[in-house]
Scaffold this motif. Structure first.
Motif, PDB file in Angstrom:
ATOM      1  N   ARG A 112      15.248 -50.951  -7.658  1.00 59.55           N
ATOM      2  CA  ARG A 112      15.089 -52.329  -7.504  1.00 59.55           C
ATOM      3  C   ARG A 112      13.719 -52.841  -6.620  1.00 59.55           C
ATOM      4  N   LEU A 113      13.298 -52.053  -5.557  1.00 54.93           N
ATOM      5  CA  LEU A 113      12.350 -51.978  -4.771  1.00 54.93           C
ATOM      6  C   LEU A 113      11.057 -51.767  -6.069  1.00 54.93           C
ATOM      7  N   ALA A 114      10.905 -50.539  -6.543  1.00 55.85           N
ATOM      8  CA  ALA A 114       9.955 -50.859  -7.816  1.00 55.85           C
ATOM      9  C   ALA A 114      10.225 -51.703  -8.867  1.00 55.85           C
ATOM     10  N   LYS A 115      11.082 -52.386  -8.437  1.00 58.13           N
ATOM     11  CA  LYS A 115      10.832 -53.347  -9.446  1.00 58.13           C
ATOM     12  C   LYS A 115       9.913 -54.442  -9.009  1.00 58.13           C
ATOM     13  N   ALA A 116      10.360 -55.134  -7.694  1.00 62.31           N
ATOM     14  CA  ALA A 116       9.425 -55.880  -6.401  1.00 62.31           C
ATOM     15  C   ALA A 116       8.640 -55.284  -6.685  1.00 62.31           C
ATOM     16  N   GLY A 117       8.118 -54.320  -6.890  1.00 63.21           N
ATOM     17  CA  GLY A 117       6.553 -53.933  -7.055  1.00 63.21           C
ATOM     18  C   GLY A 117       6.258 -52.426  -5.916  1.00 63.21           C
ATOM     19  N   TYR A 118       6.747 -51.755  -4.975  1.00 64.60           N
ATOM     20  CA  TYR A 118       7.217 -51.239  -4.099  1.00 64.60           C
ATOM     21  C   TYR A 118       6.799 -49.723  -4.921  1.00 64.60           C
ATOM     22  N   THR A 119       6.223 -48.356  -3.982  1.00 66.23           N
ATOM     23  CA  THR A 119       6.573 -47.027  -4.297  1.00 66.23           C
ATOM     24  C   THR A 119       7.699 -46.708  -3.365  1.00 66.23           C
ATOM     25  N   ALA A 120       8.076 -46.913  -3.629  1.00 64.47           N
ATOM     26  CA  ALA A 120       9.321 -46.100  -3.131  1.00 64.47           C
ATOM     27  C   ALA A 120      10.732 -45.120  -3.744  1.00 64.47           C
ATOM     28  N   VAL A 121       9.955 -44.252  -1.936  1.00 57.18           N
ATOM     29  CA  VAL A 121      10.608 -43.099  -2.001  1.00 57.18           C
ATOM     30  C   VAL A 121      11.735 -43.130  -0.788  1.00 57.18           C
ATOM     31  N   ALA A 122      12.907 -42.210  -1.459  1.00 56.82           N
ATOM     32  CA  ALA A 122      14.041 -41.768  -0.708  1.00 56.82           C
ATOM     33  C   ALA A 122      13.934 -39.755  -0.549  1.00 56.82           C
TER      34      ALA A 122
END
Length: 303
Positions: A112-122
């Protein structure tokens, strides 16, 4: 001193703040005990009474997503990352798991965060202490894994995840944010007191109190006056485990010290109101909280 835009004039050491006096929060040499979990779990956690029908699934159209390995001092740490397709660089958001590990819910949040334009890492922050993918009740996870995971280890792993995202996942280290749920919400507070690079954090119903131990020596409330980046707290008024008064006290302590902290309480929402796979899910509060999180990141330079 932290100004209204999250800047700081406090001393820095090696990219993170000098944490003199905060015993246990300075990353020590790794134990080299190795990783119990060498990969992420599939599907959802087993430690839930039932899986609800409204589980959200975000596809990979327009993004790149999948499991990765992040080098840390004692080996490769399993993690999940999602980022937009294209050259980047993109702002980085560290996504901090609940007690249940990096399962499908946390992976979907990254997408979801990637769709919003972010590189998301968990990153899988419990990978050394135990295999939460096999555990079927929350009490066991807390007793056998969460309580044995040093805060210093968690903070060091998050630093490593941020550095990896900038080097390997088209991330912009100058636009770093963090968000987390439940135990991960607590970690947001701690990381905001730890990182000199963080622009903003959003804590979803993270406990601000709790026991203090040699490896977890400070509560989130203890560190409220130490946060270096603006923190937004998203909490449920019907959360029976986290009294709103306790969070208000932490907010007030942060503000009294000149820090930037805002609190949004959803009056009828229980603990876990964003967790769409559990009965605690409240769509209206979850959607509003998500919008407020993205707005917070935009306001304080993560977007």
């Amino acid at each position: 001193m932290v100004t209204s835009d999250g800047a700081t004039s406090e001393p820095e050491t090696g990219g993170t703040r000098d944490l003199q006096g905060l015993d246990g929060l300075v990353t020590p040499p790794f134990s080299r005990r190795g990783f119990v979990m060498t990969g992420l779990m599939s599907g959802l956690t087993l430690a839930t009474t039932r899986v609800e029908a409204q589980v959200i699934h975000t596809d990979e159209t327009g993004i790149e997503a999948g499991e990765v390995r992040i080098p840390v001092g004692d080996g490769p740490m399993p993690a999940y990352r999602a980022m937009p397709s294209g050259p980047g660089p993109f702002p980085i958001v560290l996504v901090v798991e609940e007690i249940f590990g990096v399962h499908e819910y946390i992976k979907d949040i990254c997408r979801r965060l990637a769709k919003a334009g972010y590189t998301a890492v968990a990153p899988e922050l419990f990978a050394r202490q135990g295999d939460v993918s096999t555990m079927t009740d929350a009490q066991t996870i807390v007793r056998e894994v969460v309580s044995k995971t040093p805060d210093a280890q968690v903070l060091g792993d998050l630093d490593a995840a941020a550095a990896w995202a900038a080097a390997e996942a088209k991330g912009d280290s100058g636009r770093l944010g963090i968000t987390g749920w439940c135990r991960g919400g607590r970690t947001v507070w701690l990381y905001a007191a730890h990182s000199a690079s963080l622009k903003a954090g959003v804590a979803w119903y993270g406990p601000v109190g709790g026991a203090r131990t040699p490896i977890q020596p400070k509560t989130a409330g203890d560190l409220a006056a130490e946060i270096r980046a603006p923190v937004l707290g998203l909490y449920g008024g019907a959360d029976t485990g986290i009294p709103v008064a306790d969070v208000e006290k932490a907010r007030d302590a942060a503000r009294a010290a000149g820090r930037t902290m805002e609190l949004e309480v959803f009056p009828d929402a229980p603990h876990g109101f964003h967790a769409d796979y559990r009965p605690s899910y409240r769509k209206a509060a979850a959607d509003e909280g998500w919008s407020r999180m993205l707005a917070w990141f935009r306001k304080y330079g993560v977007a």
